[in-house]
Design an enzyme around this catalytic site. Sequence first.
Site, PDB file in Angstrom:
ATOM      1  N   TYR A   1     -12.756  35.701 -55.187  1.00  0.00           N
ATOM      2  CA  TYR A   1     -14.025  35.997 -54.881  1.00  0.00           C
ATOM      3  C   TYR A   1     -14.853  35.595 -54.855  1.00  0.00           C
ATOM      4  O   TYR A   1     -15.917  34.941 -54.107  1.00  0.00           O
ATOM      5  CB  TYR A   1     -14.348  36.613 -56.011  1.00  0.00           C
ATOM      6  CG  TYR A   1     -16.039  37.753 -55.863  1.00  0.00           C
ATOM      7  CD1 TYR A   1     -16.251  38.583 -55.459  1.00  0.00           C
ATOM      8  CD2 TYR A   1     -16.866  37.419 -57.103  1.00  0.00           C
ATOM      9  CE1 TYR A   1     -17.442  39.552 -55.438  1.00  0.00           C
ATOM     10  CE2 TYR A   1     -18.068  37.674 -56.933  1.00  0.00           C
ATOM     11  CZ  TYR A   1     -17.931  39.108 -55.629  1.00  0.00           C
ATOM     12  OH  TYR A   1     -19.611  39.081 -56.172  1.00  0.00           O
TER      13      TYR A   1
ATOM     14  N   SER B   1     -23.054  35.503 -55.456  1.00  0.00           N
ATOM     15  CA  SER B   1     -22.645  35.522 -56.926  1.00  0.00           C
ATOM     16  C   SER B   1     -22.895  33.968 -57.489  1.00  0.00           C
ATOM     17  O   SER B   1     -23.065  33.051 -57.102  1.00  0.00           O
ATOM     18  CB  SER B   1     -21.414  35.995 -56.852  1.00  0.00           C
ATOM     19  OG  SER B   1     -21.133  35.975 -58.386  1.00  0.00           O
TER      20      SER B   1
HETATM   21  N1  NAP Z   1     -22.333  43.816 -58.994  1.00  0.00           N
HETATM   22  C1  NAP Z   1     -22.839  42.426 -59.286  1.00  0.00           C
HETATM   23  O1  NAP Z   1     -23.090  42.282 -60.701  1.00  0.00           O
HETATM   24  C2  NAP Z   1     -22.793  41.033 -58.421  1.00  0.00           C
HETATM   25  C3  NAP Z   1     -22.802  39.890 -58.779  1.00  0.00           C
HETATM   26  C4  NAP Z   1     -23.295  38.720 -58.101  1.00  0.00           C
HETATM   27  C5  NAP Z   1     -22.850  39.369 -56.459  1.00  0.00           C
HETATM   28  N2  NAP Z   1     -22.841  40.316 -56.330  1.00  0.00           N
HETATM   29  C6  NAP Z   1     -22.404  40.603 -54.436  1.00  0.00           C
HETATM   30  O2  NAP Z   1     -23.696  41.943 -54.078  1.00  0.00           O
HETATM   31  C7  NAP Z   1     -22.930  42.569 -53.316  1.00  0.00           C
HETATM   32  C8  NAP Z   1     -23.179  44.136 -53.481  1.00  0.00           C
HETATM   33  O3  NAP Z   1     -22.575  44.413 -54.596  1.00  0.00           O
HETATM   34  P1  NAP Z   1     -22.970  45.547 -55.501  1.00  0.00           P
HETATM   35  O4  NAP Z   1     -22.335  45.535 -56.283  1.00  0.00           O
HETATM   36  O5  NAP Z   1     -24.358  45.804 -54.805  1.00  0.00           O
HETATM   37  O6  NAP Z   1     -21.581  46.017 -54.967  1.00  0.00           O
HETATM   38  P2  NAP Z   1     -21.642  48.050 -54.327  1.00  0.00           P
HETATM   39  O7  NAP Z   1     -22.085  49.352 -54.959  1.00  0.00           O
HETATM   40  O8  NAP Z   1     -19.705  47.860 -54.725  1.00  0.00           O
HETATM   41  O9  NAP Z   1     -21.649  47.311 -52.736  1.00  0.00           O
HETATM   42  C9  NAP Z   1     -20.964  47.191 -52.005  1.00  0.00           C
HETATM   43  C10 NAP Z   1     -21.816  47.430 -50.867  1.00  0.00           C
HETATM   44  O10 NAP Z   1     -20.999  47.078 -49.685  1.00  0.00           O
HETATM   45  C11 NAP Z   1     -20.208  47.490 -49.025  1.00  0.00           C
HETATM   46  N3  NAP Z   1     -19.012  46.975 -48.148  1.00  0.00           N
HETATM   47  C12 NAP Z   1     -17.976  46.672 -48.495  1.00  0.00           C
HETATM   48  N4  NAP Z   1     -16.935  46.391 -47.984  1.00  0.00           N
HETATM   49  C13 NAP Z   1     -17.464  46.630 -47.030  1.00  0.00           C
HETATM   50  C14 NAP Z   1     -16.968  46.361 -45.789  1.00  0.00           C
HETATM   51  N5  NAP Z   1     -15.466  46.625 -45.159  1.00  0.00           N
HETATM   52  N6  NAP Z   1     -17.712  46.916 -44.526  1.00  0.00           N
HETATM   53  C15 NAP Z   1     -18.435  47.316 -44.468  1.00  0.00           C
HETATM   54  N7  NAP Z   1     -19.493  48.070 -45.991  1.00  0.00           N
HETATM   55  C16 NAP Z   1     -19.115  47.165 -46.996  1.00  0.00           C
HETATM   56  C17 NAP Z   1     -20.467  49.390 -49.368  1.00  0.00           C
HETATM   57  O11 NAP Z   1     -20.580  49.545 -48.234  1.00  0.00           O
HETATM   58  P3  NAP Z   1     -19.002  51.209 -48.014  1.00  0.00           P
HETATM   59  O12 NAP Z   1     -18.394  51.208 -48.942  1.00  0.00           O
HETATM   60  O13 NAP Z   1     -19.996  52.034 -47.675  1.00  0.00           O
HETATM   61  O14 NAP Z   1     -18.684  50.109 -47.251  1.00  0.00           O
HETATM   62  C18 NAP Z   1     -21.048  49.097 -50.497  1.00  0.00           C
HETATM   63  O15 NAP Z   1     -22.038  49.368 -50.482  1.00  0.00           O
HETATM   64  C19 NAP Z   1     -21.830  42.108 -52.852  1.00  0.00           C
HETATM   65  O16 NAP Z   1     -21.983  41.180 -52.101  1.00  0.00           O
HETATM   66  C20 NAP Z   1     -21.174  41.059 -54.313  1.00  0.00           C
HETATM   67  O17 NAP Z   1     -19.913  40.700 -53.907  1.00  0.00           O
HETATM   68  C21 NAP Z   1     -22.778  41.658 -56.885  1.00  0.00           C
END
Ligand code: NAP
Length: 169
Positions: A145, A132
């Site tokens: 985070y 991130s």
């Molecule tokens: N959205 C942003 O602005 C942003 C920016 C920078 C980086 N990121 C990073 O991008 C990645 C995806 O985030 P997103 O924004 O797409 O969020 P999201 O929609 O909440 O997706 C998170 C994913 O991670 C899985 N997950 C979370 N905790 C878990 C656990 N304990 N075991 C297994 N799976 C788990 C969830 O699956 P289940 O709930 O089904 O387990 C879900 O598929 C993350 O690493 C996040 O930090 C996001």
Amino acid sequence: MSKNILITGATSGIGRAVALECLKRGYKVAATGRRAELLAELKRAAPGRVFTYLHDVTTGGAAQIIAVADKEMDGVNIVLINAGYGDIDLDLKEEVELKTVNTNVFGFTDAACAAYRYFKKNGGGVLGAVSSIASFRGGWAAPAYNASKAFVGNYMEGLRVKSYREKSG
Ligand SMILES: NC(=O)c1ccc[n+]([C@@H]2O[C@H](COP(=O)([O-])OP(=O)(O)OC[C@H]3O[C@@H](n4cnc5c(N)ncnc54)[C@H](OP(=O)(O)O)[C@@H]3O)[C@@H](O)[C@H]2O)c1
């Protein structure tokens, strides 16, 4: 090169979007997450090309998931470590800070080690992880985070150099 990708956290958000894009491009996709109904929905999007694994990354065991995906898809070429968690935590609650560390540091490391060893043994592959922009500086609103994502970036840099030095592909 065959196109078999394993994506952790493919039930929603970025992971799901990458999975759908890979399916559009003809890949086989191994998808992990904790929400069974969303994994089933992904499976229905491309029958025969989606393999799903119910897995909580905070419990470890990524090596077993990769081993099963290897058998079911006839090899894994790409692993994308995407599963992650973060929340604003102004009160610095242990449950939020430690859940962040357990998911983004423990879960990530478990998957990174397993994927690296798998690729080293099987002639190489592509390992990616979602960090991130928050990784660049400490953050007052969600300190765990920012720190956890700095860990991800730093660790991946280490693996890149390790791969170069070991010529492990
Ligand atoms: N959205 C942003 O602005 C942003 C920016 C920078 C980086 N990121 C990073 O991008 C990645 C995806 O985030 P997103 O924004 O797409 O969020 P999201 O929609 O909440 O997706 C998170 C994913 O991670 C899985 N997950 C979370 N905790 C878990 C656990 N304990 N075991 C297994 N799976 C788990 C969830 O699956 P289940 O709930 O089904 O387990 C879900 O598929 C993350 O690493 C996040 O930090 C996001």
